[in-house]
Design an enzyme around this catalytic site. Structure first.
Site, mmCIF file in Angstrom:
data_model
loop_
_atom_site.group_PDB
_atom_site.id
_atom_site.type_symbol
_atom_site.label_atom_id
_atom_site.label_comp_id
_atom_site.label_asym_id
_atom_site.label_seq_id
_atom_site.Cartn_x
_atom_site.Cartn_y
_atom_site.Cartn_z
ATOM 1 N N HIS A 46 0.792 -1.136 0.024
ATOM 2 C CA HIS A 46 0.046 -0.084 0.089
ATOM 3 C C HIS A 46 0.937 1.177 0.005
ATOM 4 O O HIS A 46 0.555 2.336 -0.823
ATOM 5 C CB HIS A 46 -0.829 0.098 1.049
ATOM 6 C CG HIS A 46 -1.970 1.182 1.361
ATOM 7 N ND1 HIS A 46 -3.137 0.772 0.673
ATOM 8 C CD2 HIS A 46 -1.976 2.207 1.594
ATOM 9 C CE1 HIS A 46 -3.995 1.949 0.721
ATOM 10 N NE2 HIS A 46 -3.252 2.869 1.346
ATOM 11 N N HIS A 92 -11.042 2.110 -1.425
ATOM 12 C CA HIS A 92 -11.357 1.618 0.143
ATOM 13 C C HIS A 92 -11.929 0.095 0.135
ATOM 14 O O HIS A 92 -13.149 -0.094 0.549
ATOM 15 C CB HIS A 92 -12.040 2.451 1.046
ATOM 16 C CG HIS A 92 -11.520 2.842 2.076
ATOM 17 N ND1 HIS A 92 -12.014 3.322 3.392
ATOM 18 C CD2 HIS A 92 -10.069 2.895 2.322
ATOM 19 C CE1 HIS A 92 -10.941 3.419 4.307
ATOM 20 N NE2 HIS A 92 -9.889 3.171 3.777
#
Ligand SMILES: Nc1ncnc2c1ncn2[C@@H]1O[C@H](COP(=O)(O)OP(=O)(O)O)[C@@H](O)[C@H]1O
Ligand SMILES: [Mg+2]
Lengths: 732, 80, 233, 80
Positions: A46, A92
């Site tokens: 990430h 998300h």
């Protein structure tokens, strides 16, 4: 709970043996728990983009109007009159599967912070959503929660949600995609960056307090860490849009002064990534004293505070003499404000807590020695063309079925839960045009905004799919009369350690890159979401369709020239662009014949550009009353959408195209538009001169869509079919 | 039987409402408030006349629908 | 006309309102902060839309206790003109300056769409630019706009003609049970009400978001031009 | 002292949320549900160490802010 730091723990934290060895090498000793936590999140997929970085670098990122490309919190482009647009899209996905409402809500909150942290007032939100089969109850729960969450957050902060897209496919059953985009506006000379500077300058924490939210959400489950703590350690973060609203206003108020040296939101990996990145970019060291961090819960450890993903927090470096001015502003907005450290010349991040040094890490190697992988990739062979096509139903039955199908049905059930008018600048709301249009207050400028991607094309041929996503976004912006400026992307893929997934990823980027170059449409920001896979009962894993979602922005110098897509009365209807009748991977093929086959329509970027530039010129010259780009469902679906928009009908001529009717009417050939004009012959003459194919499809008028056969479908009947899908689905 | 299901956010989960209410109470002149947590009550009228059965039924409803166990806990109380 | 707009923490339609007021008065309205304890000398106070205090607890409940509200109460007592839109309407009911309450929408979802309103009387500062029975379009954007009041209050409102606007069809039919025209389920399709002296008006939809052809029309403009004409010094 | 304020819609005020939950429970296969009412709990942590005083304080907060007496009733319970 004292854990020994060793290779096994490092692996639990998501580091490989080699990566852990590199940590020891950099540190010259065994790291502390907090240090290991910092390395593991900074080197996570990430934060480090370790699988994707090599390929992202191949994307074009510059143009004369690009002020800041990738590398800042969001991309910045010059839109004229002294203003800049700042925008980015972010995923998300996983949190939205676990807890749809909060997952989606905090997704919106996070992307808003990326934008206002640069000094922009957010003026629009969009969202690109992919859900599993509509038939399953879990999908409906996810839709319900995600839509409420996006609305709940965006409506409360007062940023209009003006557009987006939704697809359904069983490949998203265990991995829905929630990609949120925010666009903000700032004065071009008032842009705030994150590089820290000024040894001794205070490091200031503002916003909500830190709790044990989402610790290590990205890299591991905390359950293995300490079973009893599970209940106390929610990996789910809860958003507080009210605090976010205050944070926006307070930050913008502070940004109007000259107090800020650098500012960065605390996103994934919270305090760790924000402090490491700010100091790293500025080439300085940073000392943090965690005793001063505003805390929501008693007894938090350094490790927990450094890794918490509590929402609605920002980190700033201030000019020391302006600290009190800043404090007053945050007090006015009733937000926590704390000096938690200062910049140093050590080149290290040093974290102290209760008199102990909990972490002391050299910043350069932490950034420079972050792993980068060139993962093995295999390319998927392009699929064979579709054969044996026959239309089993009449044209009108197929049309009615298509406009009611999950991917084409009206999304008004969704957007009616999003406040699309707050701010008073929304010129075109969802559904009214191919791109949403937002005016820039006190100027004549308008922004055109869209998100696009056709995952089934990407699955069949990732390179064509990547190019198509960019081309469609460019076309949507063109169709309202705006000049396409730049894109942000959200690359959602499966497990990159699988060569075929890596192959999809690389091919999609190649396609995107080609399209961005050819269309002068650079990538200025983006986000990568990998490992979107679900374990199946038989132990195998199912990956999502490759989904390189594109968010795009264009500008209208004179927003009054913008047009919508609604059919205008008493006009000629002209098709721009060439039609071969491409039915491979079409919605028609899937919905009418139940087949997902064939090659996606080819994307010819030179043609795309020529046709689009022509259409835009015609719009800006005032010749076009309305315009709709052709995409899913082809010509007839687009015409139906134009008719449904305002209830103005049309009468179609026989195409006499030499192509099978279903291929002509439902083929998904690219680079096409339908325009309503007062004078078709003039337009066609100009098109011919420009080398752009144009042909008259019919005339508008009445309130029915009349097929060449004379069969009549009323706008009302179309609308009933179109509007019923979502409400019926969500009521079941 | 009347049954009351009480749903509260799990310990540690941020409670934006509670926080805002606590803050408002302070400014309204109630300095004695140290913390506020907000929860939900769902009062059920059940056909069942057996307390045991009613409780079991309510517990099932709570875990299936009334509470979101990812972030919430619940308790069930038979009111009679 | 000098107007002031009150901003609470979480207010988010103050800019929309300022644009609408500036359009009709030619000057920027005064922006007041919820902690201000003095009301400047103005002819109109507007409580705009938004999510004051996040809509937590109840919409408008916490804002109703802001320091500025005691000034506004005094201003109301002196016969001042007050307009409350959306969250502003909720705040006015929570303070008791207008009767009744606004519950969660009947469908339990946020509603962001156009609705049509019927003008119930045109002898007030807020409504005189319309004719009685006129129907106009306006955006609405709220989760809690379902007007409710006890029978006595409702009878009083209707009896004294204190309903300003009702949700209605494009042809002016109001039907409380019709979710198409009365989307949030309000009692008697009530969209906006007046105080007894007709100087305070609260309404859920957003006429301030429809005052410019570019944004889709000027249907909301008569409210504002009407105020400027009615409130001359 | 911990005090719990329970706020319920007044008898007679329509409770759309309760109705919707009742409906959802039926479709989920709980036919034994006859009526559902939804309410709020506000748990207060008060500095006060006196139950009497804490109750009085909570009652004041409830009638001033926590409940809207036009549509809601409240009860106060000292939890200790
Ligand atoms: N999730 C969403 N949120 C808001 N608006 C949406 C969403 N999904 C689709 N829309 C809107 O619905 C309309 C149709 O979407 P789409 O079919 O993707 O358009 P196109 O195919 O022309 O790109 C657009 O105005 C789009 O912005
Ligand atoms: Mg689109």
């Amino acid at each position: 709970m004292k854990k020994t730091v060793d290779e096994a723990l490092a692996q639990e934290f998501g580091l490989t043996s080699e990566e852990y060895a590199r940590v020891i090498d950099i540190m010259g000793r065994t790291p502390s728990l907090t240090e290991l936590g910092v390395f593991s999140v900074m080197w996570s997929e990430h934060c480090s983009y370790k699988s994707s970085r090599k390929w992202l670098r191949t994307l074009p990122t510059t143009a004369p109007w690009v002020i800041h490309g990738p590398g800042e919190n969001a991309g910045v482009v010059d839109i004229g009159e002294g203003y800049a647009a700042i925008f980015k899209m972010e995923s998300h996905n996983h949190p939205s599967f676990i807890e749809p409402y909060q997952g989606a809500a905090t997704g919106v909150g996070g992307i808003l912070r990326d934008v206002f942290t640069m000094g922009a007032r957010p003026v629009a939100n969009l969202n690109a959503l992919r859900f599993g089969s509509p038939e399953t109850p879990r999908t409906r729960q996810i839709i319900d929660g995600v839509v409420r969450g996006i609305g709940g957050y965006g409506n409360c902060v007062g940023v209009p949600t003006v557009g987006g897209e939704i697809n359904f496919h069983p490949a998203y059953d265990g991995n829905p995609l929630v990609n949120a985009m925010t666009v903000g506006i700032a004065r071009k000379d008032r842009i705030f960056l994150s590089a820290a500077a000024g040894i001794g300058n205070p490091v200031v924490y503002v916003g909500s307090r830190t709790g044990r939210d989402g610790i290590h959400g990205a890299t591991m489950s905390s359950a293995e860490f300490d079973e009893n703590a599970l209940a106390k350690r929610p990996t789910v973060q809860v958003g507080d849009p009210f605090i976010e609203k205050l944070l926006i206003e307070a930050c913008l108020e502070l940004m109007a002064t000259d107090a800020i040296v650098a500012i960065q939101d605390m996103g994934a990996a919270g305090l760790t990534s924000s402090s490491v990145e700010m100091a790293g970019k500025g080439g300085v060291g940073i000392d943090l004293n965690l005793d001063d961090v505003p805390q929501r819960e008693p007894g938090m450890t350094a490790y927990e505070m450094m890794l918490s993903e509590s929402q609605e927090r920002m980190l700033m470096v201030l000019k020391p003499e302006r600290t009190e001015v800043a404090r007053k502003i945050f007090e006015k907005w009733e937000l926590d404000f704390a000096i938690i450290g200062h910049l140093t010349d050590t080149g290290h991040i040093v974290v102290r807590h209760k008199g102990q040094v909990e972490a002391d890490i050299p910043l350069d190697p932490l950034a420079e020695q972050a792993p980068i992988y060139d993962r093995p990739a295999t390319r998927t062979a392009p699929p064979a063309p579709v054969a044996d096509i026959h239309a089993p139903l009449s044209l009108e039955d197929m049309l009615l079925k298509l406009v009611a199908s999950p991917d084409l049905a009206s999304r008004s059930w969704v957007w009616n839960q999003y406040d699309s008018t707050v701010g008073g600048q929304t010129v075109r709301r969802p559904g009214a045009a191919d791109a949403a249009i937002v005016k820039i207050e006190d100027t004549s400028l308008g922004l055109a905004l869209t998100t696009d991607c056709t995952p089934r094309y990407c699955q069949a041929d990732a390179k064509t799919g990547g190019a198509q996503a960019v081309a469609e976004a460019w076309r949507n912006i063109t169709a309202v009369g705006a000049r396409p400026l730049a894109v942000t992307d959200n690359l959602n893929f499966g497990n990159p350690e699988k060569p075929e997934i890596m192959g999809q990823f690389i091919a999609a980027i190649e396609g995107m890159g080609d399209a961005c170059r050819e269309l002068d449409f650079p990538v200025v920001s983006g986000n990568v979401s990998l490992y979107n896979e679900t374990r199946q009962p038989d132990g195998s894993t199912m990956s999502i369709l490759p989904t390189p979602a594109i968010g795009a922005l264009g500008v209208l110098e004179d927003v009054n020239k913008a047009i919508g897509l609604a059919m205008q009365d008493n006009a000629d209807i002209v098709l721009i662009g060439d039609t071969k009748g491409e039915l491979g991977q079409s919605v028609w093929l899937r919905e009418i014949l139940g087949r997902e086959e064939g090659a996606p329509p080819p994307v010819d970027l030179k043609t795309e550009r020529r046709n689009g530039d022509f259409v835009r010129q015609e719009i800006l010259a005032g010749h076009v009353l309305s315009c709709h780009d052709l995409a899913d469902g082809g010509i007839l679906v687009a015409l139906a959408e134009m008719v449904m928009a305002d209830g103005v009908g049309c009468t179609l001529e026989s195409p006499a195209s030499g192509i099978r009717p279903e291929a002509f009417w439902f083929g998904e050939d690219q680079a096409r538009y339908i325009v309503c004009v007062k004078n078709a012959p003039d337009l066609c003459a100009r098109a011919e001169k420009a080398g752009v194919p144009a042909r008259v499809l019919g005339r508008s008028g009445g309130s029915d869509l009349i097929l060449p056969s004379g069969v009549t479908i009323s706008a009302a009947r179309l609308r009933t079919a179109h509007d019923s899908f979502f409400p019926a689905l969500m009521a079941s | 039987m009347k049954v009351r299901v009480t749903v509260m956010l799990k310990e540690g989960v941020l409670d934006p409402q509670g926080k805002a209410i606590g803050h408002a109470l302070h400014t309204l002149g109630f300095p004695g408030v140290e913390a506020v947590r907000v929860g939900k009550i769902i009062d059920l009228d059940l056909k069942s006349t057996d307390a045991q059965a009613a409780r079991a039924e309510a517990e099932k409803m709570a875990s299936e629908l009334l509470a979101n166990l990812v972030i919430e806990d619940f308790t069930v109380e038979v009111l009679g | 006309m000098k107007a002031a707009i009150v901003v609470f923490p979480g207010t988010n339609r103050e800019r929309d309102m300022a644009i609408a007021l500036r359009r009709v008065t030619g000057k920027a309205p005064v922006m007041l902060w919820h902690r201000d304890t003095e009301l400047p000398d103005v002819d109109l106070v507007v409580l705009p839309g938004g999510f004051s205090y996040g809509d937590y607890l109840r919409c408008g409940a916490m804002a109703a206790h802001s320091p500025i509200m005691s000034e506004i109460r005094a201003y109301a007592q002196k016969g001042g003109h007050i307009l409350g839109v959306c969250n502003g309407f909720q705040i006015l009911t929570e303070t008791g300056l207008l009767p009744g309450a606004l519950l969660r929408n009947a469908g339990l979802r946020f509603l962001s769409q156009d609705c049509t309103l019927r003008v119930e009387r045109n002898d007030t500062a807020f409504t005189h630019k319309w004719k009685k029975g006129d129907v106009f379009r306006t955006p609405m954007a709220h989760g809690d706009g379902n007007y409710t009041a006890d029978t006595r209050t409702l009878e009083q409102l209707e009896g004294e003609g204190l309903v300003a606007f009702r949700y209605a069809s494009a042809t002016g039919q109001a039907d409380e049970t019709d979710t198409l025209t009365n989307p949030n389920g309000s009692m008697n399709s009530i969209a906006g009400i007046l105080s007894q002296n007709t100087r305070i008006c609260g309404m859920m939809p957003h006429p301030e978001d429809l005052v410019d052809p570019l944004m889709g029309g000027e249907d909301g403009l008569p409210l504002f031009t009407g105020l400027v004409e009615a409130i001359v010094r």
